[in-house]
Each structure stands twice: as structure tokens, then as C-alpha cells.
Design an enzyme around this catalytic site. Structure first.
Site, PDB file in Angstrom:
ATOM      1  N   ARG A  79       0.868  -1.158   0.000  1.00  0.00           N
ATOM      2  CA  ARG A  79       0.000   0.000   0.000  1.00  0.00           C
ATOM      3  C   ARG A  79       0.914   1.219   0.000  1.00  0.00           C
ATOM      4  O   ARG A  79       2.042   1.166   0.472  1.00  0.00           O
ATOM      5  CB  ARG A  79      -0.887   0.027   1.246  1.00  0.00           C
ATOM      6  CG  ARG A  79      -1.817  -1.174   1.378  1.00  0.00           C
ATOM      7  CD  ARG A  79      -2.592  -1.109   2.689  1.00  0.00           C
ATOM      8  NE  ARG A  79      -3.522  -2.227   2.798  1.00  0.00           N
ATOM      9  CZ  ARG A  79      -3.219  -3.422   3.292  1.00  0.00           C
ATOM     10  NH1 ARG A  79      -1.980  -3.662   3.712  1.00  0.00           N
ATOM     11  NH2 ARG A  79      -4.115  -4.383   3.347  1.00  0.00           N
TER      12      ARG A  79
ATOM     13  N   LYS B 165      -2.770  -1.083   7.264  1.00  0.00           N
ATOM     14  CA  LYS B 165      -4.215  -0.894   7.360  1.00  0.00           C
ATOM     15  C   LYS B 165      -4.912  -2.063   8.036  1.00  0.00           C
ATOM     16  O   LYS B 165      -5.845  -1.886   8.812  1.00  0.00           O
ATOM     17  CB  LYS B 165      -4.778  -0.672   5.951  1.00  0.00           C
ATOM     18  CG  LYS B 165      -6.271  -0.447   5.883  1.00  0.00           C
ATOM     19  CD  LYS B 165      -6.697  -0.254   4.447  1.00  0.00           C
ATOM     20  CE  LYS B 165      -8.207  -0.074   4.338  1.00  0.00           C
ATOM     21  NZ  LYS B 165      -8.632   0.095   2.925  1.00  0.00           N
TER      22      LYS B 165
ATOM     23  N   HIS C  71      -2.445   3.041  -5.627  1.00  0.00           N
ATOM     24  CA  HIS C  71      -2.852   1.643  -5.452  1.00  0.00           C
ATOM     25  C   HIS C  71      -2.506   0.786  -6.666  1.00  0.00           C
ATOM     26  O   HIS C  71      -2.515  -0.446  -6.585  1.00  0.00           O
ATOM     27  CB  HIS C  71      -4.359   1.579  -5.192  1.00  0.00           C
ATOM     28  CG  HIS C  71      -4.875   0.221  -4.828  1.00  0.00           C
ATOM     29  ND1 HIS C  71      -4.620  -0.378  -3.611  1.00  0.00           N
ATOM     30  CD2 HIS C  71      -5.611  -0.657  -5.543  1.00  0.00           C
ATOM     31  CE1 HIS C  71      -5.192  -1.576  -3.587  1.00  0.00           C
ATOM     32  NE2 HIS C  71      -5.800  -1.767  -4.742  1.00  0.00           N
TER      33      HIS C  71
ATOM     34  N   ARG D 213       0.280  -1.977  -6.201  1.00  0.00           N
ATOM     35  CA  ARG D 213      -0.186  -3.156  -5.456  1.00  0.00           C
ATOM     36  C   ARG D 213      -1.108  -4.002  -6.325  1.00  0.00           C
ATOM     37  O   ARG D 213      -0.968  -5.232  -6.403  1.00  0.00           O
ATOM     38  CB  ARG D 213      -0.904  -2.665  -4.200  1.00  0.00           C
ATOM     39  CG  ARG D 213      -1.496  -3.711  -3.286  1.00  0.00           C
ATOM     40  CD  ARG D 213      -1.989  -2.977  -2.042  1.00  0.00           C
ATOM     41  NE  ARG D 213      -2.825  -3.807  -1.197  1.00  0.00           N
ATOM     42  CZ  ARG D 213      -2.365  -4.686  -0.308  1.00  0.00           C
ATOM     43  NH1 ARG D 213      -1.064  -4.877  -0.200  1.00  0.00           N
ATOM     44  NH2 ARG D 213      -3.176  -5.381   0.459  1.00  0.00           N
TER      45      ARG D 213
ATOM     46  N   HIS E 268      -3.036  -9.059   1.874  1.00  0.00           N
ATOM     47  CA  HIS E 268      -4.489  -8.892   1.837  1.00  0.00           C
ATOM     48  C   HIS E 268      -5.134  -9.707   2.952  1.00  0.00           C
ATOM     49  O   HIS E 268      -4.679 -10.802   3.271  1.00  0.00           O
ATOM     50  CB  HIS E 268      -5.058  -9.350   0.485  1.00  0.00           C
ATOM     51  CG  HIS E 268      -4.993  -8.295  -0.573  1.00  0.00           C
ATOM     52  ND1 HIS E 268      -3.926  -8.184  -1.443  1.00  0.00           N
ATOM     53  CD2 HIS E 268      -5.856  -7.302  -0.909  1.00  0.00           C
ATOM     54  CE1 HIS E 268      -4.148  -7.169  -2.274  1.00  0.00           C
ATOM     55  NE2 HIS E 268      -5.295  -6.623  -1.970  1.00  0.00           N
TER      56      HIS E 268
ATOM     57  N   TYR F  87      -8.566  -8.854  -8.699  1.00  0.00           N
ATOM     58  CA  TYR F  87      -7.311  -8.901  -9.448  1.00  0.00           C
ATOM     59  C   TYR F  87      -7.082 -10.288 -10.042  1.00  0.00           C
ATOM     60  O   TYR F  87      -6.571 -10.418 -11.157  1.00  0.00           O
ATOM     61  CB  TYR F  87      -6.140  -8.523  -8.545  1.00  0.00           C
ATOM     62  CG  TYR F  87      -6.372  -7.242  -7.785  1.00  0.00           C
ATOM     63  CD1 TYR F  87      -6.639  -6.058  -8.471  1.00  0.00           C
ATOM     64  CD2 TYR F  87      -6.359  -7.217  -6.400  1.00  0.00           C
ATOM     65  CE1 TYR F  87      -6.872  -4.877  -7.782  1.00  0.00           C
ATOM     66  CE2 TYR F  87      -6.585  -6.039  -5.711  1.00  0.00           C
ATOM     67  CZ  TYR F  87      -6.841  -4.882  -6.400  1.00  0.00           C
ATOM     68  OH  TYR F  87      -7.087  -3.720  -5.729  1.00  0.00           O
TER      69      TYR F  87
END
Length: 299
Positions: A141, A168, A248, A251, A274, A283
Site C-alpha cells: 500500500r 491498514k 494503489h 499493489r 491482503h 485482481y
């Protein structure tokens, strides 16, 4: 009712990150400016949702509900957000106003290679090359990328190990380590990082820092917003629309490119951090659109 001690209150305040606290405060301020109060009834909360259905996204409304719920829980009150009236109102808003979620376009490996090959030897170009390649290879990130300090990096035979102290999805600050191997081409993230640190003379503190137009390096840490600006600026050099990209994109680009190359889901998650397979699914779907494509076999 027994009052909590000062130390207990301190620990409760520290149970959420400063960013989360600011988000709560912002959400509750918006609710209060509209006319809402804590405690609130389910009718008031439903009216608040309806009043902002045309101006706020569903994601923002959902977050506002979470903040309102948290405010009630903190006072030992039953949250009105759990009432069926509020849930039904939000469902109705989703049906009426939700459109396909606009996400940043992934910066794919082929485009990243093209960008880095166009970069020169100046200080800013050297920094951008290292930042783009490390950001992509680590699946970071933008906040994680700019948080890296020199003492967070360990050189090993296979490449480097980067220690991310907080992210995060890691509000407790347990940290995680990411391996970035030596590249097999000219676009080696480890070599690019080494070149940046050598040229800049940075030996401690933040790795990625602002560089002015004269090539002078500032002492402060680069911002997350600056990462997005670098990505946008550099994709434009190869003819891509910068409006489709953001911080972003690095990533997302790793996840999509890795899926296209047949890397397993759990290995991609190991790199990107993730929280779940569901977060990666977009993705993976995009990356596998042309892998063993049914039409490709036939035509």
C-alpha cells in the site's frame, strides 16, 4: 455503575489507531452537523441515510453507520444501526444508487518495465525507479511504502527483507516481513533501491523522501499522496491515461500480473498482505481472463 479507571480508559483509547479515531470524529461531526445526536433513534439514522443517498457513496454511508454504531457502543447503548428500518434503507440505497465500483487500473509488469527503462540517472528518476519497483515487488500500500525506514531493510543472499511495522489491516502493530528477491532483468528492485540509497547518501530514517527540482533531497518522509502523483506522472510517459491510475496501481499491478503468470492465490496474499481471498478476487479474475481462455483454444 462502576467507573473505569484512568488506565483502562487509556488502553481503550489506544485500542484503535489515530487514523481510525480521526475517521470516527469526521463521521460523527458530519452526522451532528446534519442534526443527528447520540443517542439516536433508528428513524433519525434512516432519515440521515436517505438525505445523503444522492451525495455520498454507499461505502461512505456504510462507514458513517459504523461510526454511529461505535459511538453508541462506547456509551453502553444499543445501536440503532442494527434496526431493520436502517438496514432496509441502506439496502434500498444500494439497489437504487450503486454502480460498478471504480478501482484504480493495475500497473502491469510490462508497463512498469517500459516506464523504468525510460527513466534517466537524475536524483528524482533514481528515486522514482526504486520506489516504483519496490512498491510493485512488495505489493505495498502507498502508506506502507512511504513508511519504510533504512533499519526496516535487511540484505540477504536472495535479495532483501522489508519489515512493515504497521498497516491498514494490522492495527495492533504486530508487523509483517516481505521478501523482495533479486530481479532477473535490468528492472531489479533490489539493485534500484541500492542505487537510490547510494546516490542519495541516505543511511538512516525514511528511505523515500521528496526531491526538489534542483535534485536536493529533503529530510522529511515522502507522503502517500506523492506516490500517487509519481505513478500518474510516469504512466503518462508511456502514453497511458494518468486519470486511470493511482498509488494503489502498484499493489494491484503485482496481484494482477502474478495471477496472469499462474502464481497461486496464497502466495500472492503472502506478498500483499491482503486480509482475505475475497479482497484479492478482483485482481485474480482480471489476471486470469486470458489464461486457458475457452475462445482462445477454439479460434
Amino acid at each position: 455503575m462502576v467507573e473505569a479507571t484512568g488506565s483502562v480508559r487509556d488502553y481503550v483509547r489506544n485500542s484503535v489507531s489515530s487514523n481510525t479515531k480521526r475517521a470516527y470524529q469526521s463521521d460523527l461531526k458530519h452526522f451532528a452537523n446534519w442534526g443527528g445526536t447520540i443517542p439516536a433513534t433508528d428513524v433519525v439514522v434512516a432519515e440521515y441515510l436517505a438525505a445523503h443517498a444522492h451525495t455520498l457513496s454507499v461505502a461512505t454511508l456504510t462507514r458513517r453507520l459504523a461510526s454511529i454504531s461505535k459511538a453508541h457502543s462506547a456509551k453502553g447503548l444499543i445501536s440503532p444501526t442494527k434496526a431493520e428500518l436502517v438496514k432496509s434503507t441502506l439496502r434500498g440505497i444500494k439497489r437504487a444508487h450503486t454502480t460498478s465500483q471504480r478501482t484504480a487500473r493495475p500497473l502491469l509488469i510490462k508497463d512498469l518495465i517500459q516506464i523504468t527503462q525510460l527513466l534517466g540517472d537524475g536524483m528524482k528518476d533514481t528515486r522514482d525507479r526504486a520506489m516504483l519497483l519496490i512498491g510493485f515487488a512488495g505489493g505495498f500500500r502507498r502508506s506502507e511504502l512511504v513508511s519504510i525506514n533504512c533499519n526496516d531493510i535487511e540484505a540477504v543472499r536472495q535479495g532483501i527483507i522489508v519489515y512493515i511495522r504497521r498497516s491498514k489491516t494490522d492495527q495492533d502493530g504486530e508487523g509483517r516481513t516481505i521478501g523482495i528477491p533479486h530481479g532477473r532483468s535490468r528492472c531489479c528492485p533490489v539493485s534500484a533501491l541500492t542505487e537510490w540509497l547510494t546516490c542519495s547518501g541516505i543511511e538512516s530514517g525514511p528511505v523515500f523522501r521528496p526531491v526538489d527540482r534542483h535534485g536536493k533531497i529533503c529530510n522529511q518522509r515522502l507522503s502517500g499522496e506523492a506516490v500517487a502523483l509519481v505513478v500518474k506522472e510516469r504512466v503518462e510517459t508511456i502514453g497511458l491515461n494518468q486519470q486511470e491510475f493511482s498509488g494503489h496501481s502498484l499493489r494491484a499491478g503485482l496481484a494482477t500480473s502474478a495471477a496472469t503468470a499462474g502464481v497461486s492465490l496464497w502466495k500472492i496474499r503472502q506478498q500483499t498482505g491482503h486480509a482475505s481471498d475475497a479482497m484479492l478476487s478482483r485482481y485474480i479474475r482480471d489476471g486470469e481472463l486470458f489464461v486457458d481462455n475457452a475462445a482462445g483454444v477454439l479460434l
